[in-house]
Design an enzyme around this catalytic site. Structure first.
Site, PDB file in Angstrom:
ATOM      1  N   ASN A  54     -61.351  -7.550  39.200  1.00  0.00           N
ATOM      2  CA  ASN A  54     -61.752  -6.778  40.357  1.00  0.00           C
ATOM      3  C   ASN A  54     -60.681  -5.711  40.596  1.00  0.00           C
ATOM      4  OD1 ASN A  54     -61.957  -5.977  43.192  1.00  0.00           O
ATOM      5  ND2 ASN A  54     -63.525  -7.563  43.328  1.00  0.00           N
ATOM      6  N   HIS A  65     -66.076  -4.637  40.666  1.00  0.00           N
ATOM      7  CA  HIS A  65     -65.899  -6.092  40.689  1.00  0.00           C
ATOM      8  C   HIS A  65     -65.457  -6.557  39.304  1.00  0.00           C
ATOM      9  CE1 HIS A  65     -68.415  -7.178  44.476  1.00  0.00           C
ATOM     10  NE2 HIS A  65     -67.694  -6.085  44.656  1.00  0.00           N
ATOM     11  N   GLU A  67     -66.634  -8.735  37.100  1.00  0.00           N
ATOM     12  CA  GLU A  67     -67.656  -8.797  36.059  1.00  0.00           C
ATOM     13  C   GLU A  67     -68.040  -7.395  35.592  1.00  0.00           C
ATOM     14  OE1 GLU A  67     -68.351 -12.261  38.962  1.00  0.00           O
ATOM     15  OE2 GLU A  67     -67.753 -10.171  39.102  1.00  0.00           O
ATOM     16  N   CYS A  92     -71.387 -12.194  43.005  1.00  0.00           N
ATOM     17  CA  CYS A  92     -72.148 -11.640  44.129  1.00  0.00           C
ATOM     18  C   CYS A  92     -73.511 -11.170  43.611  1.00  0.00           C
ATOM     19  CB  CYS A  92     -71.373 -10.478  44.747  1.00  0.00           C
ATOM     20  SG  CYS A  92     -71.340  -9.007  43.682  1.00  0.00           S
ATOM     21  N   CYS A  95     -73.273  -8.331  40.899  1.00  0.00           N
ATOM     22  CA  CYS A  95     -72.892  -8.820  39.578  1.00  0.00           C
ATOM     23  C   CYS A  95     -73.970  -9.720  38.992  1.00  0.00           C
ATOM     24  CB  CYS A  95     -71.541  -9.528  39.657  1.00  0.00           C
ATOM     25  SG  CYS A  95     -70.214  -8.385  40.140  1.00  0.00           S
ATOM     26  N   ASP A 155     -64.587  -6.835  50.830  1.00  0.00           N
ATOM     27  CA  ASP A 155     -65.156  -7.123  49.517  1.00  0.00           C
ATOM     28  C   ASP A 155     -66.504  -7.826  49.625  1.00  0.00           C
ATOM     29  OD1 ASP A 155     -64.578  -6.898  46.614  1.00  0.00           O
ATOM     30  OD2 ASP A 155     -64.836  -9.072  46.681  1.00  0.00           O
TER      31      ASP A 155
END
Length: 160
Positions: A54, A65, A67, A92, A95, A155
């Protein structure tokens, strides 16, 4: 698909352990940079082809992020059918959507205690989800949340 729970890295085979450890190293680097400590790694066969973390704070990019950063590092690929994505925190929805969009068939997640993410949604879309109870990942997030509560709230789009 279902969500398979493992309690430790010792429950993983060597390839999964290496993939997850690469993701965790990225998370620790993120915390050292005062960023959100979420790391990711992408493995194809026995090779780790990309790592990311991230970088929202570091780059001022709300979509950076872990990923996403990892997939950007992987570059263009003709497909992901033979890949596993490792992430230290449950993904999330952004992602999760990316994982589904690129048909990544398998995700190994370090923890869903700090943020439960969208694991059921991933599994419901046919993604194999392996959930660890990786307490060092939980610890990184706890340290981050204590030091930077406003950044964590930002975030996950939650007011503090």
């Amino acid at each position: 698909m279902t969500i398979v729970v493992r309690t430790s890295l010792d429950d993983l085979d060597d390839d999964d352990r290496a993939g997850y450890e690469a993701a965790y190293e990225q998370a620790a680097l993120g915390l050292a940079e005062a960023g959100v400590p979420v790391g990711a790694a992408l493995r194809r066969g026995t090779e780790i082809v990309a790592r990311g973390r991230n970088r929202r704070v570091q780059e001022g990019d709300p979509t950076a992020h872990g990923e996403i950063d990892c997939l950007r590092a992987a570059g263009r690929r003709p497909g992901y059918a033979d890949c596993t994505l490792y992430t230290t925190l449950a993904p999330c929805m952004m992602c999760t959507g990316t994982i589904i969009q690129f048909k990544i068939p398998r995700v190994v997640v370090g923890e869903a205690e700090t943020f439960e993410g969208n694991l059921s949604f991933l599994a419901g879309q046919g993604v194999e989800v392996l959930l660890l109870d990786h307490q060092p990942s939980v610890g990184l997030m706890a340290e981050f949340q204590a030091r930077y509560p406003e950044v964590w709230a930002e975030d996950i789009a939650e007011p503090i």
